[in-house]
Write a protein that holds these residues in place. Structure first.
Motif, PDB file in Angstrom:
ATOM      1  N   ILE A  95      48.507  11.101  34.163  1.00 28.75           N
ATOM      2  CA  ILE A  95      49.569  12.042  33.778  1.00 28.75           C
ATOM      3  C   ILE A  95      50.899  11.307  33.732  1.00 28.75           C
ATOM      4  CG2 ILE A  95      50.837  14.155  34.382  1.00 28.75           C
ATOM      5  CD1 ILE A  95      48.445  15.156  35.885  1.00 28.75           C
ATOM      6  N   PHE A 150      55.116  16.864  29.907  1.00 26.90           N
ATOM      7  CA  PHE A 150      53.970  16.278  30.597  1.00 26.90           C
ATOM      8  C   PHE A 150      52.991  15.767  29.533  1.00 26.90           C
ATOM      9  CE2 PHE A 150      52.995  17.382  35.234  1.00 26.90           C
ATOM     10  CZ  PHE A 150      54.328  17.436  35.602  1.00 26.90           C
ATOM     11  N   CYS A 195      49.076  14.420  29.474  1.00 19.58           N
ATOM     12  CA  CYS A 195      47.853  14.255  30.263  1.00 19.58           C
ATOM     13  C   CYS A 195      46.814  13.571  29.387  1.00 19.58           C
ATOM     14  CB  CYS A 195      47.286  15.598  30.703  1.00 19.58           C
ATOM     15  SG  CYS A 195      48.440  16.580  31.673  1.00 19.58           S
ATOM     16  N   ALA A 239      48.049  21.311  33.483  1.00 19.75           N
ATOM     17  CA  ALA A 239      47.399  20.001  33.571  1.00 19.75           C
ATOM     18  C   ALA A 239      45.965  20.152  34.076  1.00 19.75           C
ATOM     19  CB  ALA A 239      48.185  19.074  34.497  1.00 19.75           C
TER      20      ALA A 239
END
Ligand SMILES: Nc1ncnc2c1ncn2[C@@H]1O[C@H](COP(=O)(O)OP(=O)(O)O)[C@@H](O)[C@H]1O
Ligand SMILES: Nc1ncnc2c1ncn2[C@@H]1O[C@H](COP(=O)(O)OP(=O)(O)O)[C@@H](O)[C@H]1O
Ligand SMILES: [Zn+2]
Ligand SMILES: [Zn+2]
Lengths: 282, 282
Positions: free
Chosen positions: B6, B13, B15, B42
């Motif tokens: 991540i 973000f 991932c 996530a």
């Protein structure tokens, strides 16, 4: 088990044998002369002892890049006879035991880390303020090194507004070595530091520069301990002046619990170099 | 073997799941919202994959001092909802695999070191010039860290004589982040960098500051490679301006064979962060 250590300084050589606990059992010291003669004098001392390894902390600049053909050679020093001297190879030829080489200041740092004031911390920076300025970092028990040993003395700082001096470093107008080494003090005032003890401005400017350099080392390296040694630091009032200016520069950005514990003097009574040289063998 | 990574940025973000050779097999990206909701998003992604470890490169400041009670927590960020958020503990509660945490810039550095432009070198410094300025060092395959992650963005530099700007850092009048980040450019000119493309003075001053910081990092850390990334470095002309000013500052003191190979752009097309996060698990 006996280990040999040499603090190979530009002015004098200190040779010692010690054990792995940092106990010095025998020691000798003599002026640094011509390279081969000086190494022979060291050899005569170690011939009296049965050492299993030899560690050397040397003056510089020295080539510590392991990928280099001239690894272990002294580089471009003002001491002309030592220039390009293959120090490590000479030691390796003279001794049948493994030889470990690093800079004098890295060795001093390792000495204090293993046996002195920075025992028990994970990272320690040792700065020497003498004829020149150099610094070494020990992190998790190991000397830190990039492509070669660090040249922290050439970090740039802001000029003090009352300092017209153009700096003593031939390469940089405002590096810390050029502005705050013993040599810089002598050139700026045409007097040695010891003759300027009562001139407050001298030490105010000195602390101003050293605090800046320490601020920069601190944010980059985040050491837990910062040791200031070398001849100029014999002016003990500098410690508190530097601490105060450092805290002003840091201005609360990072937490420092106790600056008196962060910025300190060496503790090993001038044996940190040779003890660190011994510790290089571990 | 699948590993999760991540890149936990302040804005978004990213991932990804990848393998140990740096191949990304699946990836998703979404805006950074409230902490718990963002971590849930996530988790929904990683629930589709059978990962054996999770690496996270996060925005900061973050407590990475292993001796600290708040190890792995976000510290005093302007993003109030994230302030004091126990990021690592939350991840550890959400996942049954080992979780490795470091800063975003340290992860980016490791990504380039393992899979990118600094493959094959022993030490690499990654500097990001974006909203803020941060840097990370990888040395012998490991992220360098002192008592906490480095705060290289707060190194002090000399003011440019034509720059009256008082700096954007609340703590320091002349740190590099306060004078050369994207935020600093915006505050100084009341315009974004992208709107100042044709104003030569802007980039001359920018290069002047960045070259000084790089000079200081270079003498302290002696990295073999220096990567400059982040939004501001989209102004590609900066690379040659910085290289030239850096060489002038260094002034031959240390040998640099080819500055075009020393100071470079990232090579992983914005995947260095997430690839580095994956590499944290090794
Ligand atoms: N008591 C003192 N006060 C101020 N400066 C000193 C003092 N003693 C030595 N110095 C300065 O320190 C420098 C020598 O530093 P030193 O650490 O002893 O040697 P070196 O760096 O050559 O190993 C000289 O410039 C000298 O003037
Ligand atoms: N092409 C560009 N030219 C100059 N500055 C830019 C450019 N693109 C983004 N920036 C500046 O970079 C900063 C954002 O950096 P970035 O690395 O994208 O984000 P962050 O640091 O928040 O992760 C902003 O200050 C923005 O104005
Ligand atoms: Zn210099
Ligand atoms: Zn700052």
């Amino acid at each position: 088990m006996l280990i040999g250590g040499i603090e190979a300084g530009g002015t004098k050589f200190v040779c010692a044998v010690g054990d792995e606990n940092g106990k010095v059992l025998d020691k000798v010291s003599f002026p640094t002369g011509d390279p081969d003669a000086t190494l022979a004098e060291a050899k005569a001392f170690f011939d009296q002892h049965d050492i299993t390894a030899l560690g050397v902390g040397t003056f510089g600049p020295v080539d510590l890049n392991r990928h280099s053909d001239t690894y272990g050679n002294i580089l471009n020093t003002p001491k002309t006879k030592w220039r390009n001297y293959p120090l490590l190879k000479k030691f390796q030829a003279d001794y049948s035991v493994p030889v470990y080489l690093d800079t004098d200041v890295n060795a001093a740092c390792l000495g204090e880390y293993n046996y002195g004031v920075s025992r028990g911390v994970d990272s320690c920076l040792y700065i020497t303020v003498g004829t020149g300025i150099g610094a070494g970092l020990v992190q998790d028990g190991k000397v830190f090194q990039g492509r070669n040993h660090s040249e922290m003395g050439h970090i740039l700082v802001q000029k003090h507004e009352e300092d017209p001096f153009e700096g003593a470093c031939p390469s940089h107008g405002s590096c810390i070595e050029g502005l705050a080494s013993g040599t810089a003090i002598e050139k700026r005032y045409s007097k040695k530091g010891i003759e300027l003890v009562d001139n407050e401005k001298v030490w105010e400017i000195e602390a101003y520069y050293l605090a800046q350099a320490i601020m920069n080392y601190f944010v980059v390296l985040q050491p837990e301990k910062i040791i200031l040694g070398g001849g100029v630091m014999k002016q003990e009032k500098l410690y508190s002046m530097i601490r105060q200016q450092f805290m002003e520069l840091l201005n609360g950005y990072l937490q420092v619990e106790n600056v008196n514990e962060l910025i300190v003097a060496p503790s090993l009574e001038d044996e940190q170099g040779v003890l660190g040289a011994i510790a290089l063998c571990e």
